[in-house]
Design a protein around this motif. Structure first.
Motif, mmCIF file in Angstrom:
data_model
loop_
_atom_site.group_PDB
_atom_site.id
_atom_site.type_symbol
_atom_site.label_atom_id
_atom_site.label_comp_id
_atom_site.label_asym_id
_atom_site.label_seq_id
_atom_site.Cartn_x
_atom_site.Cartn_y
_atom_site.Cartn_z
ATOM 1 N N GLN A 285 0.833 -1.189 0.000
ATOM 2 C CA GLN A 285 0.000 0.000 0.000
ATOM 3 C C GLN A 285 0.878 1.253 0.000
ATOM 4 O O GLN A 285 1.954 1.273 0.585
ATOM 5 N N LEU A 286 0.404 2.278 -0.638
ATOM 6 C CA LEU A 286 1.090 3.557 -0.618
ATOM 7 C C LEU A 286 0.856 4.223 0.736
ATOM 8 O O LEU A 286 -0.145 3.975 1.402
ATOM 9 N N SER A 287 1.773 5.083 1.109
ATOM 10 C CA SER A 287 1.607 5.871 2.325
ATOM 11 C C SER A 287 0.324 6.690 2.203
ATOM 12 O O SER A 287 -0.008 7.184 1.124
ATOM 13 N N PRO A 288 -0.407 6.866 3.297
ATOM 14 C CA PRO A 288 -1.640 7.666 3.241
ATOM 15 C C PRO A 288 -1.397 9.109 2.785
ATOM 16 O O PRO A 288 -2.306 9.773 2.334
ATOM 17 N N SER A 289 -0.155 9.590 2.902
ATOM 18 C CA SER A 289 0.143 10.959 2.489
ATOM 19 C C SER A 289 0.664 11.045 1.052
ATOM 20 O O SER A 289 0.936 12.133 0.559
ATOM 21 N N PHE A 290 0.804 9.903 0.368
ATOM 22 C CA PHE A 290 1.306 9.897 -1.009
ATOM 23 C C PHE A 290 0.262 10.542 -1.912
ATOM 24 O O PHE A 290 -0.889 10.147 -1.934
ATOM 25 N N PHE A 291 0.676 11.587 -2.628
ATOM 26 C CA PHE A 291 -0.288 12.230 -3.515
ATOM 27 C C PHE A 291 0.238 12.276 -4.938
ATOM 28 O O PHE A 291 1.436 12.195 -5.179
ATOM 29 N N CYS A 292 -0.675 12.376 -5.843
ATOM 30 C CA CYS A 292 -0.376 12.493 -7.257
ATOM 31 C C CYS A 292 -1.155 13.706 -7.764
ATOM 32 O O CYS A 292 -2.371 13.777 -7.594
ATOM 33 N N ALA A 293 -0.436 14.661 -8.335
ATOM 34 C CA ALA A 293 -1.070 15.893 -8.796
ATOM 35 C C ALA A 293 -1.242 15.861 -10.309
ATOM 36 O O ALA A 293 -0.356 15.405 -11.034
ATOM 37 N N PHE A 294 -2.371 16.343 -10.749
ATOM 38 C CA PHE A 294 -2.699 16.395 -12.172
ATOM 39 C C PHE A 294 -2.946 17.841 -12.575
ATOM 40 O O PHE A 294 -3.728 18.538 -11.927
ATOM 41 N N ASN A 295 -2.277 18.288 -13.633
ATOM 42 C CA ASN A 295 -2.506 19.633 -14.152
ATOM 43 C C ASN A 295 -3.796 19.647 -14.944
ATOM 44 O O ASN A 295 -4.054 18.751 -15.750
ATOM 45 N N LEU A 296 -4.594 20.663 -14.703
ATOM 46 C CA LEU A 296 -5.836 20.859 -15.437
ATOM 47 C C LEU A 296 -5.788 22.207 -16.148
ATOM 48 O O LEU A 296 -5.303 23.183 -15.587
ATOM 49 N N THR A 297 -6.290 22.229 -17.367
ATOM 50 C CA THR A 297 -6.360 23.487 -18.098
ATOM 51 C C THR A 297 -7.592 24.268 -17.641
ATOM 52 O O THR A 297 -8.522 23.702 -17.051
ATOM 53 N N ALA A 298 -7.604 25.544 -17.962
ATOM 54 C CA ALA A 298 -8.750 26.378 -17.613
ATOM 55 C C ALA A 298 -10.022 25.821 -18.243
ATOM 56 O O ALA A 298 -11.068 25.754 -17.584
ATOM 57 N N SER A 299 -9.951 25.409 -19.496
ATOM 58 C CA SER A 299 -11.160 24.900 -20.161
ATOM 59 C C SER A 299 -11.640 23.597 -19.528
ATOM 60 O O SER A 299 -12.849 23.354 -19.453
ATOM 61 N N GLN A 300 -10.729 22.751 -19.049
ATOM 62 C CA GLN A 300 -11.149 21.525 -18.356
ATOM 63 C C GLN A 300 -11.848 21.866 -17.046
ATOM 64 O O GLN A 300 -12.869 21.278 -16.705
ATOM 65 N N ILE A 301 -11.295 22.823 -16.316
ATOM 66 C CA ILE A 301 -11.879 23.209 -15.035
ATOM 67 C C ILE A 301 -13.255 23.828 -15.232
ATOM 68 O O ILE A 301 -14.170 23.618 -14.433
ATOM 69 N N GLU A 302 -13.434 24.555 -16.304
ATOM 70 C CA GLU A 302 -14.724 25.201 -16.575
ATOM 71 C C GLU A 302 -15.786 24.214 -17.061
ATOM 72 O O GLU A 302 -16.971 24.521 -17.027
ATOM 73 N N SER A 303 -15.381 23.020 -17.465
ATOM 74 C CA SER A 303 -16.306 22.041 -18.042
ATOM 75 C C SER A 303 -16.928 21.141 -16.976
ATOM 76 O O SER A 303 -16.232 20.341 -16.336
ATOM 77 N N ASN A 304 -18.246 21.245 -16.803
ATOM 78 C CA ASN A 304 -18.949 20.368 -15.861
ATOM 79 C C ASN A 304 -18.767 18.905 -16.248
ATOM 80 O O ASN A 304 -18.602 18.048 -15.381
ATOM 81 N N GLU A 305 -18.811 18.613 -17.541
ATOM 82 C CA GLU A 305 -18.679 17.230 -18.018
ATOM 83 C C GLU A 305 -17.310 16.655 -17.662
ATOM 84 O O GLU A 305 -17.201 15.506 -17.234
ATOM 85 N N PHE A 306 -16.263 17.454 -17.835
ATOM 86 C CA PHE A 306 -14.923 16.979 -17.506
ATOM 87 C C PHE A 306 -14.804 16.703 -16.008
ATOM 88 O O PHE A 306 -14.260 15.674 -15.600
ATOM 89 N N ILE A 307 -15.307 17.598 -15.192
ATOM 90 C CA ILE A 307 -15.244 17.410 -13.733
ATOM 91 C C ILE A 307 -16.073 16.197 -13.328
ATOM 92 O O ILE A 307 -15.663 15.412 -12.457
ATOM 93 N N ASP A 308 -17.222 15.991 -13.976
ATOM 94 C CA ASP A 308 -18.018 14.783 -13.719
ATOM 95 C C ASP A 308 -17.196 13.527 -13.975
ATOM 96 O O ASP A 308 -17.236 12.568 -13.188
ATOM 97 N N LYS A 309 -16.443 13.507 -15.081
ATOM 98 C CA LYS A 309 -15.597 12.346 -15.423
ATOM 99 C C LYS A 309 -14.506 12.142 -14.372
ATOM 100 O O LYS A 309 -14.224 11.008 -13.981
#
Length: 183
Positions: free
Chosen positions: A17-41
């Protein structure tokens, strides 16, 4: 995003198992953040996932066309427990506006500010101001592009929470990533 989740899921099932504090960050573009459909996915992909802690980074290098939609969708992610990080802080369109309108959890200080550490450069005052502002807002501070011991020492002395860069490791493919296990 799905591939990263699948890779880490396979890793934790086959080794440990990974450490509970292990995180993985994903870059999101402005258009992805503005899209309800993308956030739903995104929310669907991570529903019930227990591997790493997912975090999402917004960059100041692309301007939002619909700040209300962005604010709403970032709030949706945060209400599900995901952290929102401001990447490339101080380099682009957002400026202080992002701190005023979005509930940012942490900032990543861009390499261009880290590069001036140890130089006789008046711009060090800007780096100090970014760090001080982030501390006063109680944000987690991440410095990217750390390459020297002098930078590590300076940033550690200033209380920067996380450091990343070639000083620690060059980027590696997933299959060569050392996550602290015995493999």
């Amino acid at each position: 995003i799905q591939k990263a989740k699948d890779d880490f899921t396979h890793h934790s099932q086959s080794t440990h198992q990974l450490s509970p504090s292990f995180f993985c960050a994903f870059n999101l573009t402005a258009s992805q953040i503005e899209s309800n459909e993308f956030i739903d996915k995104l929310l669907l992909i991570f529903t019930g996932y227990q591997g790493f802690v997912a975090a999402f980074e917004i960059t100041e290098r692309q301007k939002f066309n619909d700040e209300e939609a962005a604010k709403h969708n970032l709030g949706r992610l945060q209400s599900c427990g995901y952290q929102i990080k401001l990447d490339d802080a101080g380099t682009g369109y957002g400026g202080f506006n992002y701190f005023l309108h979005f509930n940012i959890d942490s900032i990543k200080i861009d390499k261009m500010f880290i590069d001036i550490i140890g130089q006789a450069d008046l711009k060090i005052s800007v780096l100090n101001a970014i760090i001080d502002m982030a501390k006063s807002l109680e944000l987690t501070i991440i410095a990217e592009g750390v390459e020297t011991q002098a930078q590590v020492d300076f940033l550690s002395e200033k209380g920067v929470d996380l450091l990343q860069g070639y000083y620690f490791s060059k980027p590696v493919p997933y299959d060569q990533l050392n996550m602290g296990g015995k493999d």
